[in-house]
Design a protein around this motif. Structure first.
Motif, PDB file in Angstrom:
ATOM      1  N   VAL A  72       4.882  42.300  16.076  1.00 46.14           N
ATOM      2  CA  VAL A  72       4.447  43.615  15.598  1.00 46.14           C
ATOM      3  C   VAL A  72       3.086  43.451  14.941  1.00 46.14           C
ATOM      4  CG1 VAL A  72       4.986  45.564  14.100  1.00 46.14           C
ATOM      5  CG2 VAL A  72       6.836  44.330  15.268  1.00 46.14           C
ATOM      6  N   TYR A  73       2.094  44.128  15.453  1.00 45.47           N
ATOM      7  CA  TYR A  73       0.722  43.971  14.971  1.00 45.47           C
ATOM      8  C   TYR A  73       0.617  44.401  13.515  1.00 45.47           C
ATOM      9  CZ  TYR A  73      -4.363  44.368  14.781  1.00 45.47           C
ATOM     10  OH  TYR A  73      -5.685  44.223  14.434  1.00 45.47           O
ATOM     11  N   ASN A  74      -0.038  43.575  12.701  1.00 40.65           N
ATOM     12  CA  ASN A  74      -0.276  43.817  11.279  1.00 40.65           C
ATOM     13  C   ASN A  74       1.014  43.899  10.462  1.00 40.65           C
ATOM     14  OD1 ASN A  74      -3.033  43.674  11.128  1.00 40.65           O
ATOM     15  ND2 ASN A  74      -3.383  45.877  11.176  1.00 40.65           N
ATOM     16  N   HIS A  75       2.056  43.263  10.943  1.00 42.53           N
ATOM     17  CA  HIS A  75       3.305  43.193  10.176  1.00 42.53           C
ATOM     18  C   HIS A  75       3.532  41.761   9.723  1.00 42.53           C
ATOM     19  CE1 HIS A  75       7.527  43.262   9.112  1.00 42.53           C
ATOM     20  NE2 HIS A  75       7.775  42.349  10.034  1.00 42.53           N
ATOM     21  N   ALA A  76       3.835  41.592   8.440  1.00 50.76           N
ATOM     22  CA  ALA A  76       4.100  40.256   7.904  1.00 50.76           C
ATOM     23  C   ALA A  76       5.608  40.063   7.771  1.00 50.76           C
ATOM     24  CB  ALA A  76       3.387  40.086   6.569  1.00 50.76           C
ATOM     25  N   ASP A  77       6.125  40.036   6.541  1.00 44.11           N
ATOM     26  CA  ASP A  77       7.565  39.861   6.334  1.00 44.11           C
ATOM     27  C   ASP A  77       8.137  40.950   5.443  1.00 44.11           C
ATOM     28  OD1 ASP A  77       8.372  37.286   7.697  1.00 44.11           O
ATOM     29  OD2 ASP A  77       6.678  36.579   6.530  1.00 44.11           O
ATOM     30  N   PHE A  78       7.489  42.098   5.437  1.00 45.35           N
ATOM     31  CA  PHE A  78       7.972  43.277   4.711  1.00 45.35           C
ATOM     32  C   PHE A  78       8.759  44.124   5.692  1.00 45.35           C
ATOM     33  CE2 PHE A  78       6.587  47.436   2.504  1.00 45.35           C
ATOM     34  CZ  PHE A  78       7.787  47.496   1.828  1.00 45.35           C
ATOM     35  N   ARG A  79      10.083  44.059   5.578  1.00 42.17           N
ATOM     36  CA  ARG A  79      10.934  44.756   6.553  1.00 42.17           C
ATOM     37  C   ARG A  79      12.310  45.040   5.974  1.00 42.17           C
ATOM     38  NH1 ARG A  79      11.176  39.316   8.147  1.00 42.17           N
ATOM     39  NH2 ARG A  79       9.289  39.500   9.379  1.00 42.17           N
ATOM     40  N   LEU A  80      12.999  45.983   6.586  1.00 39.78           N
ATOM     41  CA  LEU A  80      14.409  46.256   6.278  1.00 39.78           C
ATOM     42  C   LEU A  80      15.247  45.902   7.489  1.00 39.78           C
ATOM     43  CD1 LEU A  80      16.045  49.273   4.513  1.00 39.78           C
ATOM     44  CD2 LEU A  80      16.801  48.673   6.821  1.00 39.78           C
ATOM     45  N   LEU A  81      16.342  45.182   7.252  1.00 42.56           N
ATOM     46  CA  LEU A  81      17.284  44.815   8.295  1.00 42.56           C
ATOM     47  C   LEU A  81      18.657  45.342   7.926  1.00 42.56           C
ATOM     48  CD1 LEU A  81      16.314  41.049   8.838  1.00 42.56           C
ATOM     49  CD2 LEU A  81      15.424  43.040  10.058  1.00 42.56           C
ATOM     50  N   SER A  82      19.311  46.019   8.853  1.00 42.05           N
ATOM     51  CA  SER A  82      20.691  46.428   8.606  1.00 42.05           C
ATOM     52  C   SER A  82      21.596  45.197   8.603  1.00 42.05           C
ATOM     53  CB  SER A  82      21.148  47.414   9.683  1.00 42.05           C
ATOM     54  OG  SER A  82      21.244  46.759  10.944  1.00 42.05           O
ATOM     55  N   HIS A  83      22.823  45.393   8.158  1.00 44.22           N
ATOM     56  CA  HIS A  83      23.746  44.259   8.056  1.00 44.22           C
ATOM     57  C   HIS A  83      23.959  43.586   9.408  1.00 44.22           C
ATOM     58  CE1 HIS A  83      27.194  41.893   6.634  1.00 44.22           C
ATOM     59  NE2 HIS A  83      27.779  42.238   7.763  1.00 44.22           N
ATOM     60  N   ARG A  84      24.149  44.389  10.441  1.00 46.36           N
ATOM     61  CA  ARG A  84      24.437  43.777  11.747  1.00 46.36           C
ATOM     62  C   ARG A  84      23.223  43.051  12.315  1.00 46.36           C
ATOM     63  NH1 ARG A  84      25.041  48.717  16.129  1.00 46.36           N
ATOM     64  NH2 ARG A  84      23.094  49.824  15.663  1.00 46.36           N
ATOM     65  N   VAL A  85      22.027  43.537  12.017  1.00 41.18           N
ATOM     66  CA  VAL A  85      20.823  42.843  12.479  1.00 41.18           C
ATOM     67  C   VAL A  85      20.638  41.534  11.707  1.00 41.18           C
ATOM     68  CG1 VAL A  85      18.318  42.954  12.625  1.00 41.18           C
ATOM     69  CG2 VAL A  85      19.681  44.942  13.241  1.00 41.18           C
ATOM     70  N   ALA A  86      20.812  41.598  10.391  1.00 43.83           N
ATOM     71  CA  ALA A  86      20.673  40.387   9.584  1.00 43.83           C
ATOM     72  C   ALA A  86      21.702  39.340   9.983  1.00 43.83           C
ATOM     73  CB  ALA A  86      20.810  40.732   8.103  1.00 43.83           C
ATOM     74  N   LYS A  87      22.918  39.791  10.263  1.00 46.50           N
ATOM     75  CA  LYS A  87      23.964  38.858  10.675  1.00 46.50           C
ATOM     76  C   LYS A  87      23.635  38.234  12.024  1.00 46.50           C
ATOM     77  CE  LYS A  87      28.988  38.467  10.552  1.00 46.50           C
ATOM     78  NZ  LYS A  87      30.255  39.189  10.312  1.00 46.50           N
ATOM     79  N   ALA A  88      23.101  39.036  12.932  1.00 43.21           N
ATOM     80  CA  ALA A  88      22.696  38.503  14.239  1.00 43.21           C
ATOM     81  C   ALA A  88      21.542  37.527  14.095  1.00 43.21           C
ATOM     82  CB  ALA A  88      22.310  39.656  15.169  1.00 43.21           C
ATOM     83  N   LEU A  89      20.610  37.833  13.194  1.00 41.93           N
ATOM     84  CA  LEU A  89      19.471  36.940  12.964  1.00 41.93           C
ATOM     85  C   LEU A  89      19.931  35.589  12.439  1.00 41.93           C
ATOM     86  CD1 LEU A  89      16.402  36.439  12.741  1.00 41.93           C
ATOM     87  CD2 LEU A  89      16.498  37.478  10.469  1.00 41.93           C
TER      88      LEU A  89
END
Length: 371
Positions: free
Chosen positions: A151-168
């Motif tokens: 994602v252009y100009n995106h660092a590590d400022f983000r929101l992840l839902s529970h299922r996305v974080a668990k998958a990650l």
């Protein structure tokens, strides 16, 4: 419950101000929230400040301390693994708050509307130096050329839902580059744009060396095109070599005398350089395979601090209303309303075993009453 995961490395100058701003911002969020500070092996007073913040706001603040500095990406990973079983969503942001926290309420609204991943994206790079702006743009261009989904100009400022974080967290690789891993997950995404703020206190902990290391990590972790490029370069030189050999044979047949000393010397040196570059790139990938097979832990947690109420509410699966009721009981104890607190906790003892109630909570209550 939403957790804010904040990696900290020698952030004693900004931490108190950061905590004050975050607590004021959390009031605007219509969901119960917590702040998890991850001390990434700081050598200054960062951990002591986190402990002080916890004592001042036990219901909201928690923290973990890593035994040594493992790097920004692994510190984020440690924070997410720590809170994944309690968090409905996780927001990651750096401790200096150069990323605009006024975007967080919008992120939460996007999440409540069904979005799984919300990226915080910078509108522009006016606050960057010319060198950093040029290198950042070159990096994103090269990542796109290598076929990496970022994602252009995106660092590590983000929101992840529970299922996305668990998958990650199911990803097992040790060479972490979260900016490349998150887009691989898919799910519903949205971008929230903001203007990056200048750093008010302290100095940046991301040196040029660390930025280059992160960029190199991203390129080699998510693309095999450099290896394919070497293959195409090799094929090209084979094609050129066939032409040179044909010309040499033709010159020999017609009886021309060719002075090959210079051309031979140049060819040896040039091709030796190409081979060394190729071996270096292939060696980098082999090195990553070597590190993956070691399966080393990404981090080691040295200490954890949580309020006793938070730990009990998590272990007993107590909802928000019951948690607040327990918090009110503790506040009564702090106001020396010992009898009222014991009565309330006794009514709530049905949520945990009598043994746990006697062994863990009442000694703390009795200690408070004796004071």
């Amino acid at each position: 419950m939403i957790y804010l995961v904040i990696p900290c490395y020698n952030e004693q100058e900004v931490l108190a101000d950061t905590n004050r701003k975050l607590l004021a911002m959390l009031v605007e969020i219509p969901v119960e929230s917590r702040i998890l500070y991850v001390d990434d092996g700081s050598t200054d007073n960062t951990w002591n400040i986190i402990q002080t913040l916890l004592q001042e706001k036990q219901e909201t603040i928690c923290g973990i301390r890593l035994a040594h500095n493992v790097g920004h990406q692994s510190a984020l990973w440690a924070g997410m693994e720590t809170c994944i079983n309690r968090a409905e969503a996780i927001i990651t942001i750096d401790a200096d708050l150069q990323d605009d926290i006024r975007v967080i309420p919008r992120m939460v609204q996007d999440y409540l509307s069904g979005t799984d991943v919300v990226y915080g994206v910078r509108r522009e790079r006016k606050t960057d130096t010319v060198f950093k702006r040029f290198t950042a743009q070159a990096f994103y261009w090269f990542m796109a050329l290598m076929g990496c989904d970022t994602v252009y100009n995106h660092a590590d400022f983000r929101l992840l839902s529970h299922r996305v974080a668990k998958a990650l967290l199911c990803y097992q690789e040790r060479n972490l580059y979260l900016r490349g891993l998150v887009p691989l997950l898919g799910f519903r995404t949205r971008k929230e744009y903001y203007n990056r703020q200048p750093r008010l206190m302290g100095t940046t902990k991301y040196s040029v060396r660390k930025m280059l290391a992160l960029a190199f990590e991203g390129i080699t972790s998510f693309s095999t095109r450099p290896v394919r490029l070497i293959l195409f370069v090799g094929l090209f030189f084979i094609f050129v070599s066939v032409g040179v050999i044909s010309w040499a044979i033709y010159s020999r047949m017609v009886g021309r005398t060719v002075e090959g000393w210079t051309s031979l010397l140049v060819s040896v040196w040039f091709l030796s350089g190409v081979l060394l570059v190729a071996i270096g790139i292939v060696g980098e990938y082999i090195g990553k395979i070597y590190m993956e097979t070691k399966r080393r832990p990404r981090y080691t947690i040295m200490e954890k601090i949580f309020s006793i109420l938070l730990l009990l509410s998590v272990s007993l699966n107590i909802n928000s209303a019951e948690y607040l009721s327990m918090s009110e009981a503790i506040r009564m104890a702090q106001a020396n309303s010992y009898e009222a607190m014991v009565a309330r906790l006794s009514l709530m003892s049905q949520y945990w075993s009598y043994r746990s109630f006697r062994a863990e909570l009442l000694p703390a209550v009795n200690m408070r009453s004796e004071e």
